[in-house]
Scaffold this active site. Structure first.
Site, PDB file in Angstrom:
ATOM      1  N   ASP A   1       2.598 162.925 -62.345  1.00 21.30           N
ATOM      2  CA  ASP A   1       2.995 161.519 -62.525  1.00 21.30           C
ATOM      3  C   ASP A   1       4.551 161.314 -62.422  1.00 21.30           C
ATOM      4  O   ASP A   1       5.257 160.552 -63.008  1.00 21.30           O
ATOM      5  CB  ASP A   1       2.465 161.068 -64.005  1.00 21.30           C
ATOM      6  CG  ASP A   1       2.629 159.367 -64.124  1.00 21.30           C
ATOM      7  OD1 ASP A   1       2.689 158.697 -63.231  1.00 21.30           O
ATOM      8  OD2 ASP A   1       2.621 158.933 -65.295  1.00 21.30           O
TER       9      ASP A   1
ATOM     10  N   LEU B   1      -9.309 156.500 -64.465  1.00 17.43           N
ATOM     11  CA  LEU B   1     -10.231 157.348 -63.948  1.00 17.43           C
ATOM     12  C   LEU B   1     -11.217 157.847 -65.035  1.00 17.43           C
ATOM     13  O   LEU B   1     -10.856 158.099 -66.401  1.00 17.43           O
ATOM     14  CB  LEU B   1      -9.667 158.729 -63.458  1.00 17.43           C
ATOM     15  CG  LEU B   1     -10.445 159.639 -62.513  1.00 17.43           C
ATOM     16  CD1 LEU B   1     -10.647 158.904 -61.102  1.00 17.43           C
ATOM     17  CD2 LEU B   1     -10.109 161.158 -62.364  1.00 17.43           C
TER      18      LEU B   1
ATOM     19  N   CYS C   1     -19.988 152.515 -63.628  1.00 15.32           N
ATOM     20  CA  CYS C   1     -19.355 151.499 -64.483  1.00 15.32           C
ATOM     21  C   CYS C   1     -20.718 150.315 -64.358  1.00 15.32           C
ATOM     22  O   CYS C   1     -20.902 149.672 -65.576  1.00 15.32           O
ATOM     23  CB  CYS C   1     -18.159 150.666 -63.985  1.00 15.32           C
ATOM     24  SG  CYS C   1     -16.695 151.850 -64.316  1.00 15.32           S
TER      25      CYS C   1
ATOM     26  N   CYS D   1     -21.216 146.726 -66.585  1.00 15.25           N
ATOM     27  CA  CYS D   1     -20.325 146.930 -68.028  1.00 15.25           C
ATOM     28  C   CYS D   1     -19.115 146.204 -67.650  1.00 15.25           C
ATOM     29  O   CYS D   1     -18.595 146.280 -66.575  1.00 15.25           O
ATOM     30  CB  CYS D   1     -20.134 148.283 -68.508  1.00 15.25           C
ATOM     31  SG  CYS D   1     -19.212 148.273 -70.008  1.00 15.25           S
TER      32      CYS D   1
ATOM     33  N   CYS E   1     -14.231 146.533 -70.870  1.00 16.59           N
ATOM     34  CA  CYS E   1     -12.750 146.804 -70.623  1.00 16.59           C
ATOM     35  C   CYS E   1     -12.220 145.406 -70.379  1.00 16.59           C
ATOM     36  O   CYS E   1     -10.941 144.992 -70.562  1.00 16.59           O
ATOM     37  CB  CYS E   1     -12.311 147.763 -69.885  1.00 16.59           C
ATOM     38  SG  CYS E   1     -13.096 147.527 -68.081  1.00 16.59           S
TER      39      CYS E   1
ATOM     40  N   CYS F   1      -9.327 143.245 -73.126  1.00 13.07           N
ATOM     41  CA  CYS F   1      -8.023 143.328 -72.924  1.00 13.07           C
ATOM     42  C   CYS F   1      -7.173 142.351 -73.885  1.00 13.07           C
ATOM     43  O   CYS F   1      -7.488 140.952 -73.346  1.00 13.07           O
ATOM     44  CB  CYS F   1      -7.641 143.284 -71.322  1.00 13.07           C
ATOM     45  SG  CYS F   1      -5.872 143.355 -70.997  1.00 13.07           S
TER      46      CYS F   1
ATOM     47  N   CYS G   1       0.089 143.389 -68.579  1.00 17.68           N
ATOM     48  CA  CYS G   1      -0.517 144.701 -69.326  1.00 17.68           C
ATOM     49  C   CYS G   1       0.448 145.013 -70.301  1.00 17.68           C
ATOM     50  O   CYS G   1       1.847 145.095 -70.146  1.00 17.68           O
ATOM     51  CB  CYS G   1      -0.610 145.709 -68.055  1.00 17.68           C
ATOM     52  SG  CYS G   1      -1.170 147.536 -68.952  1.00 17.68           S
TER      53      CYS G   1
ATOM     54  N   CYS H   1      -1.086 150.892 -74.813  1.00 17.29           N
ATOM     55  CA  CYS H   1      -2.424 150.018 -75.270  1.00 17.29           C
ATOM     56  C   CYS H   1      -3.398 150.762 -75.112  1.00 17.29           C
ATOM     57  O   CYS H   1      -3.430 151.313 -73.918  1.00 17.29           O
ATOM     58  CB  CYS H   1      -2.398 148.745 -74.791  1.00 17.29           C
ATOM     59  SG  CYS H   1      -3.751 147.832 -75.287  1.00 17.29           S
TER      60      CYS H   1
ATOM     61  N   CYS I   1      -8.644 149.108 -73.815  1.00 21.19           N
ATOM     62  CA  CYS I   1      -9.717 149.248 -72.587  1.00 21.19           C
ATOM     63  C   CYS I   1     -10.428 150.756 -72.852  1.00 21.19           C
ATOM     64  O   CYS I   1     -11.623 150.837 -72.337  1.00 21.19           O
ATOM     65  CB  CYS I   1      -9.328 149.185 -71.258  1.00 21.19           C
ATOM     66  SG  CYS I   1      -7.914 150.240 -70.847  1.00 21.19           S
TER      67      CYS I   1
END
Length: 352
Positions: A137, A161, A191, A194, A197, A201, A217, A244, A247
Site C-alpha cells: 500500500d 476484497l 456477494c 446482499c 454494506c 454505511c 467515506c 470506519c 461495512c
C-alpha cells in the site's frame, strides 16, 4: 534452468512459513480495472487525494511502475483483533472513540514489508538476483484487482476484497517480479443480492455497488482529508475518530474471519475502547509517544484532534464532555478551534 512450477509451489510454502495466510500469482493485464479507475477519477470520487489522479494509469500498468514486471505475487495477512464482536458496543457508546480495527496495533506497512522482503530473499536464494519490487500500500498499485486475479478473493460491493474462508479482515502486499511464474485462476464473486454494506454505511459513501465516493467515506474524512470536515457529514461520523469498519462488521462473510496470530497487531494504548475526553486531553508529545509505530500517525496531531472534536460534538451532552471541548476552545490550530466551536454549539443547542 529454473523449474517455475516448482518455484511457485515453494513460494506458497515459504509464504505460509512467514505467516501469510494465502499467496497467489497473477499476470499484469488490468485493462478492465483501468477503465473503472479512470472513470472513478473522472467522477472526482478520489476527493483531495491528488496522488491518485497524478499516478493515473500507472496504477493499472505494473510494468510501467516496475519495468520488466511480468508477474505479481499477491499475499494476504489477517489482522482481525480479539474482541471483534465488541466493536459495535464501542460504536454504540458515544463517550468512547472508535478506531478502525486495522489501526489498533503496529503500522501494517512495516509488518508486511518485512515479511515480503524475506519472501523475496528466499526466492533469490533459488534463482539468484532477480528483478522485483515489494509493495505494501506504498505506491500506485491496484492491489485488490491484482489479488482478485491471483485468486485471493473477489472485490465486494463495498470495494474491499473478500475471501469465502476469511472475510475481509486482512492486509494485502505484493511482489512485482520479472520471473515468468505460472499464474492462478481469478476468484469468483459471491456477494449475490446482499447489500448490507451499502445500507449500513453511515454517510452513504457506497453510492452504487462496487463504487465508493471517497469524499463521503469516513475513512477518507478522518485520515486522508487535511482540511475541515464538511459540516453536513459531521453528525453522521458519530464517534469514529480514525477510519470506519461498519461495512465489514455487517458483512456475512466475516463470520469466517480468524483472529490474527500476529502479536504486532494487538491493540495498543487502550485505543480499542478509549474515552473521548481522555484522548482529547493528550498533548502532541503524548500523542506521538502513544502512537509510535502506528498507522494513526498518518492524521497528525491536528487531524487527530479535529476528529475527536467532531466525536465529542456527537457525544451525549455531559459536563465532562463540554469541559473537555472548552479546554481547547483557544487551541493554537485554527482547524481544531473551528471544529471545537461547532461541537460546543451542538451541546449548547441540546441544552436549548
Amino acid at each position: 534452468m529454473t523449474d517455475y512450477a516448482a518455484l511457485a509451489s515453494d513460494i506458497r510454502r515459504w509464504g505460509e512459513e512467514l505467516g501469510f495466510q494465502k499467496i497467489g500469482i497473477t499476470g499484469i493485464d488490468l485493462t478492465p480495472d483501468e477503465a473503472h479507475l479512470l472513470d472513478w477519477l473522472d467522477a472526482g470520487h478520489h476527493g483531495e487525494m491528488d496522488y491518485m489522479a497524478r499516478h493515473g494509469a500507472r496504477r493499472s500498468r505494473p510494468a510501467e511502475l516496475q519495468p520488466g514486471t511480468v508477474r505479481v505475487i499477491s499475499a494476504r495477512l489477517d489482522y482481525a483483533p480479539p474482541g471483534l464482536r465488541e466493536a459495535w458496543n464501542v460504536i454504540g457508546d458515544g463517550e468512547r472513540g472508535y478506531v478502525s480495527r486495522y489501526a489498533l496495533g503496529r503500522d501494517y506497512h512495516k509488518v508486511l514489508r518485512g515479511r515480503l522482503q524475506k519472501l523475496a530473499d528466499r526466492i533469490a536464494g533459488v534463482t539468484g538476483p532477480f528483478g522485483h519490487r515489494v509493495f505494501t500500500d506504498s505506491a500506485p498499485v491496484l492491489e485488490k484487482a491484482l489479488a482478485r486475479n491471483a485468486g485471493l478473493g473477489w472485490i465486494g460491493k463495498h470495494t474491499l476484497l473478500l475471501d469465502r474462508d476469511a472475510g475481509s479482515w486482512f492486509f494485502l502486499g505484493e511482489i512485482y517480479t520479472d520471473l515468468p511464474l505460472p499464474t492462478d485462476a481469478p476468484a469468483s464473486a459471491y456477494c449475490g443480492t446482499c447489500s448490507r454494506c451499502i445500507d449500513v454505511c453511515p454517510t452513504q459513501a457506497i453510492v452504487a455497488p462496487y463504487r465508493l465516493d471517497a469524499r463521503r467515506c469516513i475513512s477518507y474524512l478522518t485520515i486522508e482529508l487535511r482540511g475541515a470536515i464538511p459540516e453536513d457529514l459531521r453528525p453522521l461520523i458519530g464517534n469514529r475518530i480514525f477510519g470506519c469498519d461498519d461495512c465489514q462488521l455487517v458483512c456475512p462473510w466475516n463470520k469466517f474471519a480468524q483472529v490474527t496470530t500476529v502479536a504486532d497487531f494487538a491493540p495498543r494504548s487502550g485505543l480499542d475502547s478509549a474515552r473521548l475526553v481522555d484522548l482529547f486531553a493528550w498533548s502532541e508529545a503524548e500523542f506521538l509517544a502513544r502512537t509510535e509505530g502506528m498507522a494513526i500517525r498518518r492524521t497528525g496531531y491536528e487531524g487527530w484532534s479535529r476528529n475527536i472534536a467532531v466525536a465529542l460534538g456527537n457525544a451525549p451532552t455531559r459536563d465532562d464532555v463540554v469541559r473537555a471541548l472548552r479546554s481547547r476552545a483557544d487551541d493554537p490550530s485554527a482547524l481544531v478551534r473551528e471544529h471545537v466551536a461547532w461541537a460546543l454549539a451542538r451541546h449548547a443547542s441540546a441544552h436549548g
